[in-house]
Design a protein around this motif. Structure first.
Motif, PDB file in Angstrom:
ATOM      1  N   ASP A 114      67.378  42.768  55.627  1.00  0.00           N
ATOM      2  CA  ASP A 114      66.616  43.212  54.459  1.00  0.00           C
ATOM      3  C   ASP A 114      65.216  43.679  54.836  1.00  0.00           C
ATOM      4  O   ASP A 114      64.608  44.461  54.111  1.00  0.00           O
ATOM      5  CB  ASP A 114      66.514  42.088  53.428  1.00  0.00           C
ATOM      6  N   GLY A 115      64.696  43.204  55.960  1.00  0.00           N
ATOM      7  CA  GLY A 115      63.340  43.566  56.353  1.00  0.00           C
ATOM      8  C   GLY A 115      63.264  44.780  57.260  1.00  0.00           C
ATOM      9  O   GLY A 115      62.178  45.141  57.720  1.00  0.00           O
ATOM     10  N   PHE A 116      64.427  45.436  57.508  1.00  0.00           N
ATOM     11  CA  PHE A 116      64.445  46.532  58.462  1.00  0.00           C
ATOM     12  C   PHE A 116      65.222  47.733  57.938  1.00  0.00           C
ATOM     13  O   PHE A 116      66.105  47.608  57.085  1.00  0.00           O
ATOM     14  CB  PHE A 116      65.092  46.092  59.779  1.00  0.00           C
ATOM     15  N   GLU A 117      64.869  48.879  58.477  1.00  0.00           N
ATOM     16  CA  GLU A 117      65.689  50.081  58.324  1.00  0.00           C
ATOM     17  C   GLU A 117      66.640  50.086  59.518  1.00  0.00           C
ATOM     18  O   GLU A 117      66.210  50.194  60.664  1.00  0.00           O
ATOM     19  CB  GLU A 117      64.799  51.319  58.332  1.00  0.00           C
ATOM     20  N   VAL A 118      67.917  49.944  59.255  1.00  0.00           N
ATOM     21  CA  VAL A 118      68.909  49.764  60.322  1.00  0.00           C
ATOM     22  C   VAL A 118      69.676  51.055  60.549  1.00  0.00           C
ATOM     23  O   VAL A 118      70.167  51.676  59.596  1.00  0.00           O
ATOM     24  CB  VAL A 118      69.884  48.628  59.981  1.00  0.00           C
ATOM     25  N   THR A 119      69.793  51.456  61.808  1.00  0.00           N
ATOM     26  CA  THR A 119      70.553  52.649  62.183  1.00  0.00           C
ATOM     27  C   THR A 119      71.594  52.272  63.232  1.00  0.00           C
ATOM     28  O   THR A 119      71.278  51.540  64.181  1.00  0.00           O
ATOM     29  CB  THR A 119      69.633  53.741  62.765  1.00  0.00           C
ATOM     30  N   LEU A 120      72.791  52.745  63.058  1.00  0.00           N
ATOM     31  CA  LEU A 120      73.844  52.521  64.048  1.00  0.00           C
ATOM     32  C   LEU A 120      73.728  53.592  65.120  1.00  0.00           C
ATOM     33  O   LEU A 120      73.859  54.780  64.850  1.00  0.00           O
ATOM     34  CB  LEU A 120      75.216  52.580  63.386  1.00  0.00           C
TER      35      LEU A 120
ATOM     36  N   LEU B  43      66.475  48.913  64.762  1.00  0.00           N
ATOM     37  CA  LEU B  43      65.855  48.294  63.600  1.00  0.00           C
ATOM     38  C   LEU B  43      64.380  48.668  63.564  1.00  0.00           C
ATOM     39  O   LEU B  43      63.653  48.450  64.542  1.00  0.00           O
ATOM     40  CB  LEU B  43      65.992  46.772  63.646  1.00  0.00           C
ATOM     41  N   ARG B  44      63.941  49.225  62.454  1.00  0.00           N
ATOM     42  CA  ARG B  44      62.532  49.542  62.241  1.00  0.00           C
ATOM     43  C   ARG B  44      62.013  48.694  61.087  1.00  0.00           C
ATOM     44  O   ARG B  44      62.604  48.698  60.002  1.00  0.00           O
ATOM     45  CB  ARG B  44      62.335  51.028  61.925  1.00  0.00           C
ATOM     46  N   PRO B  45      60.901  47.969  61.279  1.00  0.00           N
ATOM     47  CA  PRO B  45      60.368  47.132  60.201  1.00  0.00           C
ATOM     48  C   PRO B  45      59.975  47.976  58.991  1.00  0.00           C
ATOM     49  O   PRO B  45      59.395  49.053  59.129  1.00  0.00           O
ATOM     50  CB  PRO B  45      59.131  46.483  60.837  1.00  0.00           C
ATOM     51  N   LEU B  46      60.303  47.484  57.801  1.00  0.00           N
ATOM     52  CA  LEU B  46      59.907  48.173  56.584  1.00  0.00           C
ATOM     53  C   LEU B  46      58.431  47.926  56.273  1.00  0.00           C
ATOM     54  O   LEU B  46      57.778  48.762  55.663  1.00  0.00           O
ATOM     55  CB  LEU B  46      60.773  47.691  55.414  1.00  0.00           C
ATOM     56  N   ALA B  47      57.907  46.782  56.704  1.00  0.00           N
ATOM     57  CA  ALA B  47      56.492  46.467  56.475  1.00  0.00           C
ATOM     58  C   ALA B  47      55.614  47.327  57.375  1.00  0.00           C
ATOM     59  O   ALA B  47      55.915  47.517  58.561  1.00  0.00           O
ATOM     60  CB  ALA B  47      56.234  44.993  56.746  1.00  0.00           C
ATOM     61  N   GLU B  48      54.535  47.857  56.817  1.00  0.00           N
ATOM     62  CA  GLU B  48      53.638  48.723  57.584  1.00  0.00           C
ATOM     63  C   GLU B  48      52.870  47.957  58.650  1.00  0.00           C
ATOM     64  O   GLU B  48      52.419  48.539  59.633  1.00  0.00           O
ATOM     65  CB  GLU B  48      52.665  49.427  56.643  1.00  0.00           C
TER      66      GLU B  48
ATOM     67  N   GLY C 228      54.040  45.643  60.624  1.00  0.00           N
ATOM     68  CA  GLY C 228      54.978  44.985  61.523  1.00  0.00           C
ATOM     69  C   GLY C 228      54.399  44.823  62.918  1.00  0.00           C
ATOM     70  O   GLY C 228      53.549  45.602  63.361  1.00  0.00           O
ATOM     71  N   LEU C 229      54.864  43.791  63.623  1.00  0.00           N
ATOM     72  CA  LEU C 229      54.339  43.501  64.954  1.00  0.00           C
ATOM     73  C   LEU C 229      54.914  44.419  66.024  1.00  0.00           C
ATOM     74  O   LEU C 229      54.454  44.413  67.150  1.00  0.00           O
ATOM     75  CB  LEU C 229      54.624  42.041  65.317  1.00  0.00           C
ATOM     76  N   PHE C 230      55.920  45.218  65.676  1.00  0.00           N
ATOM     77  CA  PHE C 230      56.491  46.154  66.630  1.00  0.00           C
ATOM     78  C   PHE C 230      56.970  47.377  65.874  1.00  0.00           C
ATOM     79  O   PHE C 230      57.128  47.373  64.644  1.00  0.00           O
ATOM     80  CB  PHE C 230      57.630  45.508  67.422  1.00  0.00           C
ATOM     81  N   GLU C 231      57.218  48.465  66.614  1.00  0.00           N
ATOM     82  CA  GLU C 231      57.644  49.719  65.985  1.00  0.00           C
ATOM     83  C   GLU C 231      59.145  49.776  65.763  1.00  0.00           C
ATOM     84  O   GLU C 231      59.606  50.224  64.721  1.00  0.00           O
ATOM     85  CB  GLU C 231      57.191  50.901  66.837  1.00  0.00           C
ATOM     86  N   ARG C 232      59.893  49.346  66.746  1.00  0.00           N
ATOM     87  CA  ARG C 232      61.353  49.338  66.576  1.00  0.00           C
ATOM     88  C   ARG C 232      61.975  48.375  67.578  1.00  0.00           C
ATOM     89  O   ARG C 232      61.352  47.988  68.565  1.00  0.00           O
ATOM     90  CB  ARG C 232      61.939  50.736  66.751  1.00  0.00           C
ATOM     91  N   LEU C 233      63.218  48.035  67.278  1.00  0.00           N
ATOM     92  CA  LEU C 233      63.954  47.103  68.116  1.00  0.00           C
ATOM     93  C   LEU C 233      65.376  47.614  68.255  1.00  0.00           C
ATOM     94  O   LEU C 233      65.954  48.122  67.290  1.00  0.00           O
ATOM     95  CB  LEU C 233      63.936  45.716  67.472  1.00  0.00           C
ATOM     96  N   GLU C 234      65.915  47.500  69.447  1.00  0.00           N
ATOM     97  CA  GLU C 234      67.310  47.884  69.689  1.00  0.00           C
ATOM     98  C   GLU C 234      68.102  46.637  70.055  1.00  0.00           C
ATOM     99  O   GLU C 234      67.648  45.825  70.874  1.00  0.00           O
ATOM    100  CB  GLU C 234      67.389  48.915  70.815  1.00  0.00           C
TER     101      GLU C 234
END
Length: 224
Positions: free
Chosen positions: A130-136, A148-153, A155-161
């Motif tokens: 719920d806290g991320f924009e998820v892409t397959l 995964l990209r955080p929806l919160a501006e 966020g402690l990181f830009e993206r996670l794989e």
């Protein structure tokens, strides 16, 4: 002329909505797929290898150790090298134990854990996605990768794989706003091990220095 421009503008907006709708549907499907994969893993145990690299790929830090994760929100992350350290969470409190310094830091559970490997492997799947924009990124049945990209501006990181192989998580890559990335490789991962609630409880060694966050209530005497 004004009406014509308005009609063109409305047509462009309608076209944009039509283009965005499939993308939104794909992200919802990716989030559901990730939640399903995570939800199937009630507990995990294995070894980890973690590297921090700068924007040029130069290695800044390297650590190895063992981890346990048990939903919901219980984990034990034991670093063995380059120096020993133990991080334990039970969903309410965090303990960080440094044997060399004989010092334990006690903090409350908070949002700073979002996106950390320990939280991803132990948190409630629906709360995580719920806290991320998820892409397959990839899914061929045996191997699947998600971004995964955080929806919160803030966020402690830009993206996670996050990568799965044979239904088990094997790799996490965290990209921060400074161009650095943290690569975590999970090895010998298993879901077959004995549950032990005491694994996620920390008893403060006698004589240890204690740094306790004011938000954490002191434990009853003899029950640290």
């Amino acid at each position: 002329m004004i009406r014509a421009r308005g009609g063109v503008r409305s047509g462009l907006l309608a076209g944009l909505v039509l283009l965005l709708a499939p993308a939104a549907g794909a992200m919802e499907a990716a989030a559901a797929a990730l939640a399903e994969r995570l939800g199937a893993l009630e507990r995990l145990h294995g070894r980890f290898e973690q590297s921090l690299l700068d924007g040029r790929g130069v290695l800044l830090q390297h650590a190895t150790g063992t981890f346990w994760a048990d939903r919901p929100d219980r984990f034990r992350w034991e670093t063995e090298a380059p120096f020993p350290e133990v991080l334990i969470g039970d969903g309410e409190t965090l303990w960080l134990w440094d044997p060399d310094l004989e010092q334990v830091t006690i903090r409350p559970w908070d949002e700073r854990l979002e996106g950390t490997p320990a939280r991803l492997l132990s948190g409630a799947p629906e709360d995580l996605v719920d806290g991320f924009e998820v892409t397959l990124l990839e899914d061929d049945g045996a191997r699947a990768a998600f971004s995964l990209r955080p929806l919160a501006e803030d966020g402690l990181f830009e993206r996670l794989e996050l990568v799965f192989e044979a239904a088990l998580p094997t790799r996490l890559v965290i990209h921060d706003g400074l161009g650095q990335r943290t690569e975590v490789t999970l090895r010998d991962v298993t879901t077959s091990f004995e549950a032990d609630p005491e694994r996620y409880r920390f008893e403060i060694p006698e004589g240890a220095d204690v740094i306790r966050d004011p938000a954490v209530s002191p434990a009853p005497a003899g029950d640290d």
